[in-house]
Write a protein that holds these residues in place. Structure first.
Motif, mmCIF file in Angstrom:
data_model
loop_
_atom_site.group_PDB
_atom_site.id
_atom_site.type_symbol
_atom_site.label_atom_id
_atom_site.label_comp_id
_atom_site.label_asym_id
_atom_site.label_seq_id
_atom_site.Cartn_x
_atom_site.Cartn_y
_atom_site.Cartn_z
ATOM 1 N N ASP A 276 0.831 -1.203 0.000
ATOM 2 C CA ASP A 276 0.000 0.000 0.000
ATOM 3 C C ASP A 276 0.866 1.255 0.000
ATOM 4 O O ASP A 276 1.323 1.709 1.047
ATOM 5 N N LYS A 283 1.528 7.999 0.388
ATOM 6 C CA LYS A 283 1.966 8.018 1.788
ATOM 7 C C LYS A 283 3.350 8.660 1.897
ATOM 8 O O LYS A 283 4.107 8.655 0.919
ATOM 9 N N ASP A 353 -5.820 6.457 -0.630
ATOM 10 C CA ASP A 353 -5.169 5.653 0.410
ATOM 11 C C ASP A 353 -6.191 4.896 1.274
ATOM 12 O O ASP A 353 -5.833 4.021 2.041
ATOM 13 N N ALA A 354 -7.463 5.245 1.145
ATOM 14 C CA ALA A 354 -8.504 4.469 1.840
ATOM 15 C C ALA A 354 -8.969 3.362 0.902
ATOM 16 O O ALA A 354 -10.113 3.318 0.457
ATOM 17 N N GLU A 355 -8.004 2.454 0.579
ATOM 18 C CA GLU A 355 -8.234 1.443 -0.459
ATOM 19 C C GLU A 355 -8.693 0.103 0.102
ATOM 20 O O GLU A 355 -9.353 -0.655 -0.581
HETATM 21 MN MN MN Z 1 -4.068 2.869 2.393
#
Ligand code: MN
Ligand code: BES
Ligand code: ZN
Length: 503
Positions: A276, A283, A353-355
């Motif tokens: 991720d 990130k 990023d909210a995967e």
């Molecule tokens: Mn993430």
């Protein structure tokens, strides 16, 4: 490490290392430890009486018996704390402490007294004590060194541990506990290795191949959906996450059919995000390498399925792992994109990023076809969970209080604690979208709860519990039986929960 029960007196057993547990604050030695002490000329009694060894939890002391006194070359005292505090988790930790001392000494085998009768026989059965000691030892002996050159100086796990118990009835009970522990702890170590393998090795395809191997070994059906099948199904959320990666995403489905044909299955679901980077909402670089652990929920599902197969549990269980990378590129999904999920609901991606919740959304919609009796998922889902609970407990949330309590109790029994967070309906407001049915981030406040609310949008009409393992899936190894890196959590919790449903 092979663990056996030897029906012998500890004063007659030849071993490079013999482990005895000592309670804190009790000078009087009893049972086999008193016998050992007598043969050693009162050496154990003396270090205890003088206060040099107090029996505090985790304390150890290595003693050398006077020559000829015992067939054991060394005696290791392991403190287990106060009698009234002694529980299965402390016994598990003592198992970890013992095996790590054995590793430092580089003995190829060692022996241990359980002598649980002298410690806590009124509260803990011989079987449970045997299980805890063996789990702690196998988990504590875990090393992830397969990608390094062999270092002759490095510690290595002993090949065998013998638990010494003369009384046949107790020995048989301990053996039963050890058998279960061996399957569970090896399954958890297996999950750890999957977690520790780097993103360039443990790809979605690698996880799928691993599932196929488990299926082949234990007679499970394995179904793996790739990009084409996902497109045909309409899994726009999972495909959205995978869009920025050259690794083909996989939806891995393992079916263990141990129960009646018409029995509704229990479903274990795990996030299998093999790396991720955050996607376009990238990130920070520092610590990003830890995001190889973002598939630990999926690894725990695979580990649990392996144990369930090996134990031939008489229950139907489906294990599901949606797996993908979350990377950046010209084809990657972008903030503002709207994805059409398998459920039919549209999702506004406000943060790439909210995967994890996106790949779980499609998996949750997919698993409805199994008509589950209950679903438990595990995911390294939110950094907010690490802020809320640190590394001491996973968060549990869901739509069914009874199931949440079952999962909490199972976690307590195996030392994989989970703690509830509330799902007040007001939190759901945070994921309302202007442009789609729901958006994938509710911002910073209560991030773990709004993530669970997002998942709940895709949960069918069945009891469901969600474990956020972001703070517990991996760690620094400063623990008696958790190694640095992946912990394998919640592999044993999963199996313990299934066991509680199978009996
Ligand atoms: Mn993430
Ligand atoms: N895999 C991360 C969560 C995570 C963070 C796990 C730290 C372990 C340690 C997840 O995909 C993520 O990035 N979550 C975001 C969600 C946010 C953008 C709404 C987070 O927690 O920051
Ligand atoms: Zn993630």
């Amino acid at each position: 490490m092979d663990i056996s029960v030897a029906r012998v007196d500890c004063t007659e057993y030849e071993t490079p290392l013999l482990v005895a547990k000592i309670l804190e604050g009790e000078d009087a030695l009893v049972g086999p430890v008193a016998k050992l002490d007598e043969r050693m000329g009162g050496l154990i009694g003396e270090v205890v009486r003088r206060g040099d060894f107090r029996g505090k939890e985790g304390q150890t002391l290595l003693l050398y018996p006077p020559s000829g006194a015992l067939p054991a070359e060394r005696v290791l005292l392991v403190g287990v704390g106060k009698r009234e505090d002694l529980d299965l988790e402390r016994m598990r930790r003592a198992g970890g402490v013992a095996v790590r001392e054995a590793m430092k000494l580089r003995v190829e085998r060692f022996a241990s007294l359980l002598h649980h009768a002298e410690l806590v026989s009124d509260r803990i059965s011989a079987r449970a004590a045997g299980r805890a000691a063996a789990e702690g030892a196998i988990l504590g002996a875990y090393l992830f060194d397969e990608l390094k050159a062999k270092d002759p100086e490095a510690a290595s796990a002993p090949g065998a541990m013998a638990i010494l118990e003369k009384v046949e009835a107790k020995a048989a009970e301990i053996e039963a506990g050890v058998r279960l522990a061996t399957v569970l702890a090896n399954a958890e170590n297996f999950a750890r290795t999957l977690g520790n393998l780097p993103g360039n090795v443990a790809t979605p395809g690698y996880l799928a191949d691993t599932a196929r191997k488990i299926g082949g070994e234990f007679g499970m059906t394995v179904d793996v959906l790739g990009r084409a099948e996902m497109e045909a199904e309409g899994m726009g959320a999972l495909l959205g996450v995978a869009a920025g990666s050259v690794q083909e995403p996989k939806l891995i489905v393992l079916e263990h059919r141990g129960g009646e044909k018409d029995q509704k299955p229990l479903v274990l679901l795990g996030k299998g995000l093999t790396f991720d980077a955050g996607g376009i909402s990238i990130k920070p670089a520092a610590g990003m390498e830890e995001m190889k652990f973002d598939m630990c929920g999926g690894a725990a599902v695979l580990g649990a399925m392996r144990a369930i197969g090996e134990l031939k549990l008489p229950v139907n269980v489906v294990g599901i792992v949606p797996s993908s990378e979350n990377l950046l590129g010209g084809a990657a999904m972008k903030p503002g994109d709207i994805l059409r999920s398998l459920s039919g609901k549209t999702i506004e991606v406000v943060n790439t990023d909210a995967e994890g919740r996106l790949i779980l959304a499609d998996a949750l919609a997919y698993l409805r076809r199994f008509d589950p009796a209950a679903v438990v998922d595990a995911a390294t889902l939110t950094g907010a969970c690490v802020i809320a609970l640190g590394h001491q407990a996973s968060a549990v949330l869901g739509n069914d209080e009874a199931l949440i309590e079952e999962v909490r109790a199972a976690g307590d029994r195996v030392g994989e604690r989970v703690w509830p967070l509330p799902m007040y309906p007001e939190y759901r407001e945070q994921i309302r979208s202007e442009y789609a049915d729901v958006k994938n981030s509710g911002g910073r406040p209560a991030g773990t709860i709004t993530a669970a609310w997002f998942l709940r949008e895709f949960v069918g009409d069945f009891p469901w519990a969600h474990l956020d393992i972001a703070g517990t899936a991996y760690g620094d190894g400063k623990h008696p039986y958790l190694a640095r890196g992946s912990t394998g959590v919640p592999t044993r919790l999963f199996v313990e929960w299934v066991l509680s449903r199978a009996t």
